[in-house]
Design a protein around this motif. Structure first.
Motif, PDB file in Angstrom:
ATOM      1  N   UNK A   1       3.294   8.113   5.559  1.00 21.79           N
ATOM      2  CA  UNK A   1       3.181   7.983   4.114  1.00 21.79           C
ATOM      3  C   UNK A   1       2.974   6.514   3.721  1.00 21.79           C
ATOM      4  N   UNK A   2       3.799   5.645   4.283  1.00 26.59           N
ATOM      5  CA  UNK A   2       3.687   4.206   3.969  1.00 26.59           C
ATOM      6  C   UNK A   2       2.318   3.675   4.356  1.00 26.59           C
ATOM      7  N   UNK A   3       1.810   4.077   5.506  1.00 29.58           N
ATOM      8  CA  UNK A   3       0.483   3.628   5.957  1.00 29.58           C
ATOM      9  C   UNK A   3      -0.602   4.133   4.999  1.00 29.58           C
ATOM     10  N   UNK A   4      -0.517   5.390   4.616  1.00 28.62           N
ATOM     11  CA  UNK A   4      -1.517   5.960   3.701  1.00 28.62           C
ATOM     12  C   UNK A   4      -1.498   5.237   2.361  1.00 28.62           C
ATOM     13  N   UNK A   5      -0.309   4.895   1.883  1.00 22.12           N
ATOM     14  CA  UNK A   5      -0.206   4.194   0.605  1.00 22.12           C
ATOM     15  C   UNK A   5      -0.726   2.771   0.700  1.00 22.12           C
ATOM     16  N   UNK A   6      -0.579   2.151   1.856  1.00 19.64           N
ATOM     17  CA  UNK A   6      -1.067   0.778   2.023  1.00 19.64           C
ATOM     18  C   UNK A   6      -2.594   0.750   2.144  1.00 19.64           C
ATOM     19  N   UNK A   7      -3.177   1.888   2.487  1.00 19.69           N
ATOM     20  CA  UNK A   7      -4.633   1.988   2.623  1.00 19.69           C
ATOM     21  C   UNK A   7      -5.332   2.212   1.295  1.00 19.69           C
ATOM     22  N   UNK A   8      -4.576   2.520   0.238  1.00 18.74           N
ATOM     23  CA  UNK A   8      -5.183   2.803  -1.080  1.00 18.74           C
ATOM     24  C   UNK A   8      -5.706   1.559  -1.722  1.00 18.74           C
TER      25      UNK A   8
END
Length: 76
Positions: A69-76
């Protein structure tokens, strides 16, 4: 009275445990959705990915899911 107070503590711990498990499940479900979309996995494949990664890294499934989740949010 003492016995009933002890039971109250037991019930409070059980409720807290259930709340923690529900929160973990929500996090794992959210991470599965991210993996299904980003890696084109089925739901069982996404679950297995989280499970295997957790075992390989000696972390909980919740920790791995939160990382997804944290990785996906940092990719936004």
């Amino acid at each position: 009275v003492e016995r009933s107070r002890g039971l109250g503590d037991v019930y409070k711990r059980q409720v807290m445990d259930l709340e923690e498990r529900l929160e973990s499940r929500k996090i794992v479900d959210q991470a599965k959705g991210i993996l299904q979309t980003s890696l084109d996995l089925t739901e069982p494949e996404a679950f297995r990915w989280i499970q295997k990664t957790a075992m390989d890294l000696r972390k909980s499934m919740r920790e791995v899911a939160q990382g997804v989740i944290d990785h996906a949010e940092s990719e936004k």
